[in-house]
Motif scaffolding. Sequence first.
Motif, short mmCIF file in Angstrom:
data_model
loop_
_atom_site.label_atom_id
_atom_site.label_comp_id
_atom_site.label_asym_id
_atom_site.label_seq_id
_atom_site.Cartn_x
_atom_site.Cartn_y
_atom_site.Cartn_z
N LEU A 52 -44.41 -121.83 -40.05
CA LEU A 52 -44.49 -123.17 -40.63
C LEU A 52 -43.13 -123.88 -40.57
O LEU A 52 -43.06 -125.07 -40.25
CB LEU A 52 -44.98 -123.10 -42.07
N LYS A 53 -42.07 -123.15 -40.86
CA LYS A 53 -40.74 -123.75 -40.78
C LYS A 53 -40.41 -124.14 -39.35
O LYS A 53 -39.92 -125.24 -39.08
CB LYS A 53 -39.68 -122.79 -41.32
N ASP A 57 -39.82 -127.93 -37.98
CA ASP A 57 -38.57 -128.26 -37.28
C ASP A 57 -38.82 -128.81 -35.88
O ASP A 57 -38.04 -129.63 -35.38
CB ASP A 57 -37.67 -127.03 -37.20
N SER A 58 -39.90 -128.34 -35.25
CA SER A 58 -40.20 -128.78 -33.88
C SER A 58 -41.08 -130.03 -33.83
O SER A 58 -41.43 -130.50 -32.75
CB SER A 58 -40.87 -127.65 -33.10
N LEU A 60 -44.28 -130.51 -35.34
CA LEU A 60 -45.74 -130.37 -35.36
C LEU A 60 -46.33 -131.39 -36.33
O LEU A 60 -45.77 -131.65 -37.39
CB LEU A 60 -46.16 -128.96 -35.79
N SER A 61 -47.47 -131.94 -35.98
CA SER A 61 -48.13 -132.94 -36.82
C SER A 61 -48.62 -132.30 -38.11
O SER A 61 -48.85 -131.09 -38.17
CB SER A 61 -49.32 -133.55 -36.08
N PRO A 62 -48.82 -133.11 -39.16
CA PRO A 62 -49.38 -132.56 -40.41
C PRO A 62 -50.71 -131.85 -40.19
O PRO A 62 -50.99 -130.84 -40.85
CB PRO A 62 -49.54 -133.80 -41.29
N ALA A 63 -51.53 -132.37 -39.28
CA ALA A 63 -52.83 -131.74 -39.03
C ALA A 63 -52.65 -130.34 -38.45
O ALA A 63 -53.34 -129.39 -38.84
CB ALA A 63 -53.65 -132.60 -38.07
N LEU A 64 -51.72 -130.19 -37.50
CA LEU A 64 -51.49 -128.87 -36.90
C LEU A 64 -50.84 -127.93 -37.90
O LEU A 64 -51.14 -126.73 -37.92
CB LEU A 64 -50.63 -129.01 -35.65
N LEU A 65 -49.95 -128.44 -38.72
CA LEU A 65 -49.34 -127.60 -39.75
C LEU A 65 -50.39 -127.12 -40.74
O LEU A 65 -50.33 -125.97 -41.21
CB LEU A 65 -48.23 -128.37 -40.47
N ASP A 66 -51.36 -127.98 -41.05
CA ASP A 66 -52.45 -127.57 -41.94
C ASP A 66 -53.28 -126.47 -41.31
O ASP A 66 -53.66 -125.50 -41.97
CB ASP A 66 -53.33 -128.77 -42.28
#
Length: 415
Positions: A52-53, A57-58, A60-66
Amino acid sequence: MSIVKELAAKAKVASRELALLTAKDKNQALLSVADMILANTTEIIKSNEIDLKNGADSGLSPALLDRLALNKDRIMDMVEGVKQVTELEDPVGEVIASWDRPNGLIINKVRVPMGVVGMVYEARPNVTVDTCALCLKAGSAVVLRGSSSALNSNRALVKAIKKGLENSTIPVNAVQFIDTGDRDAVEEMLRLNGLLDLVIPRGGANLIRTVVQKATVPVIETGVGNCHVYIDKDADPAMAGEIIINAKCQRYGVCNAAETLLVHQELAASWLPEAIRELQARGVEIRGCSQTLSLVPDIAPANEEDWSTEFLAPILSVKIVDNTHAAISHIQTYGSGHSESIVTANDAVAEEFLKNIDAAAVYHNASTRFTDGFQYGFGAEIGISTQKLHARGPMGLVELTSYKYVVRGSGQTRS
């Protein structure tokens, strides 16, 4: 021999042993896997936090992080999914059909394991667990290649899964993990004819397109979800509001979330402005056609690209249509064949919609968010197919099997 080919070769050997195991053997192994995932929750979450970190840092969109994020509840859901798979009937060995020929031959069409399944997927580490549970129960070995964004999470999950298999009759080599973010590994995997029997891509449009175009191994295409909800003039207004809120807002970054709202012109003036306000209150950006803008001026105008876009984000395109035929035509033009819904109290109109829409799942008075293996009672899913050959819609155990003909005779020869 390259590492990718070596892993696939190990899976191939293991698949032959796995194919002979009983349902009891496989269920005991999966329960052991579930216990080990649960026992390693802390380690898995720590590994996921690294991903996740790195993802944040790279950029990633909020949707992909979710999609990437794991917590205790999501891990418990994965564990429960594995347990549910053990409760499902084992499809292997099922006699699909049986008949006798005039010459005395007895022919049985029998369900058999696929063999070795290759899985190429993005972001979502739960796919690692779902894939292993379904493939192993269906008697097939699996080669996993997740995205670099989930590398640490997948590594921890596979470690737990293999620990679980050590206490079972399923060979540990039945689960193989390509532990690299190198994209060349994917291209090599896609050409392992003779070792992999099937490849399933699960992720965004670019990943799916790459796999379909470059694979020489057979592919089941899990397509993008440009899903629509059509509100007919005879819809119950309250029901319509609840369905579009759920279809769009319950979770944004999933393929069965609604991306376009279509509204019959006779209902638009009385229903649509309030519906848009409700969506905006939940943080959804609305992009509307010219008629929609005339009712709600404070939204962005939709362009041609919006109608065909899977946003996977809090964005919804809205179009007012003349009638049901126009709604059907719009979906036929821009839809991806995933999930489409009509909200109406008119059963005849609903039947027209359901018969004319060519999609893996069509709904009447229900949210598109139900296109899901758990919701369909499959225990878990390996993906949602938008193609028509071999599998379509949520793919569970049966879709991970093939069949063979077992023919019994008494000395017959062909003249």
